[in-house]
Design a protein around this motif. Structure first.
Motif, mmCIF file in Angstrom:
data_model
loop_
_atom_site.group_PDB
_atom_site.id
_atom_site.type_symbol
_atom_site.label_atom_id
_atom_site.label_comp_id
_atom_site.label_asym_id
_atom_site.label_seq_id
_atom_site.Cartn_x
_atom_site.Cartn_y
_atom_site.Cartn_z
ATOM 1 N N ILE A 289 1.002 0.047 -4.914
ATOM 2 C CA ILE A 289 2.321 0.579 -4.586
ATOM 3 C C ILE A 289 2.768 -0.040 -3.273
ATOM 4 N N LEU A 290 3.925 -0.691 -3.313
ATOM 5 C CA LEU A 290 4.475 -1.334 -2.125
ATOM 6 C C LEU A 290 5.456 -0.368 -1.476
ATOM 7 N N GLY A 291 5.092 0.130 -0.292
ATOM 8 C CA GLY A 291 5.928 1.095 0.404
ATOM 9 C C GLY A 291 5.270 2.460 0.460
ATOM 10 N N ALA B 188 -3.593 1.788 -4.730
ATOM 11 C CA ALA B 188 -3.699 1.518 -3.299
ATOM 12 C C ALA B 188 -2.286 1.324 -2.771
ATOM 13 N N LEU B 189 -2.108 1.571 -1.469
ATOM 14 C CA LEU B 189 -0.797 1.507 -0.839
ATOM 15 C C LEU B 189 -0.714 0.316 0.107
ATOM 16 N N VAL B 190 0.445 -0.347 0.083
ATOM 17 C CA VAL B 190 0.709 -1.432 1.019
ATOM 18 C C VAL B 190 1.878 -1.009 1.897
ATOM 19 N N SER B 191 1.693 -1.093 3.204
ATOM 20 C CA SER B 191 2.714 -0.622 4.141
ATOM 21 C C SER B 191 2.885 -1.620 5.275
ATOM 22 N N ARG B 192 4.053 -1.573 5.903
ATOM 23 C CA ARG B 192 4.238 -2.361 7.129
ATOM 24 C C ARG B 192 3.453 -1.737 8.276
ATOM 25 N N ASP B 193 3.171 -0.434 8.149
ATOM 26 C CA ASP B 193 2.485 0.328 9.192
ATOM 27 C C ASP B 193 1.004 0.449 8.849
#
Length: 245
Positions: A124-126, A146-151
């Motif tokens: 998940i992107l975001g 799994a999560l992808v974040s800028r943070d």
């Protein structure tokens, strides 16, 4: 006149007003109106409600899906579990109840995209309010994600340290971020698209433009792709049922 609308910021990309205006016309609904209310901050919501006592219901979009919960008198159990609200019903006495109809649209979108397939892993992107609904929908289907974040503090990975093998193994990739939304149509989440295969399924919650750069990259790799229109229609119709229950 019963009034409905959308709150968020910015709203230039939104098709909600056009969708409901067309719905009212095609279904002969003459006593309803739908408008866009771009709020500089969520703290402006009480003033909007005071100014428009005929406002019966609101949709909520980025960046207020989580912040708005503090302004509500009640939140549905499902929205509470998701941790985000995208639909508000205003009762005759002025009380506000929050719901999440994103989940209705997401279930429909995943059914359409996946058919009977059950990916063994998803990415998940975001990590915003829309992402929380995606997480809930995937958990319902027992699809690990799994999560992808800028943070770095919010996700399992950032866009700078996302391993290529994770992209390769995550056969479902969902863009739950606003990246690629009109007018920034040339933007796409920064993932290694070279590891996307014809066995991948890419879902973009963005519906404007219909073919985002994220989905175009997926198509070039032979992946199955779907934009956010199915989810958009599902959540809009879900909101209409809530407002008229």
């Amino acid at each position: 006149m019963r009034r409905f609308g959308l709150i968020g910021r910015p709203l230039g990309h939104s098709a909600s007003a056009a969708y409901f205006t067309d719905k009212f016309m095609s279904e002969g609904i003459t006593d309803c109106e739908y408008s866009l209310y771009e709020l500089p901050s969520i703290e402006a919501l009480p003033a909007l409600l005071e100014r428009l006592p005929e406002l019966c219901g609101l949709n909520v979009t980025i960046p207020y899906k989580r912040e708005v919960m503090a302004f509500l008198d009640e939140v549905s159990p499902e929205a509470q579990a998701i941790g985000a609200v995208n639909c508000i019903r205003r009762a005759a006495n002025g009380s506000l109840t929050g719901y999440n109809t994103d989940i209705i649209g997401l279930r429909a979108a995943l059914d359409e995209l996946l058919g009977g397939e059950q990916p063994s892993a998803a990415l998940i992107l975001g990590t915003g309010g829309a992402s929380q609904a995606v997480q809930y929908a995937l958990a319902e289907r027992d699809i690990p994600f799994a999560l992808v974040s800028r943070d770095v503090s919010k996700g399992n990975y950032t866009y700078d340290n996302l391993p290529c093998e994770v992209v390769e193994e995550s056969r479902l990739i969902v863009n739950a971020s606003p990246v690629g939304t009109y007018p920034r149509v040339d933007d796409a989440p920064r993932i290694p698209y070279g590891y996307v295969t014809p066995e991948h399924y890419l879902l973009d919650l963005v519906y404007n433009p219909p073919l985002t750069q994220f989905l175009a990259y997926g198509q070039q790799r032979g992946a199955h792709v779907l934009n956010g229109r199915t989810m958009f229609v599902g959540q809009a119709e879900g909101a209409w049922r809530i407002w008229n229950a």
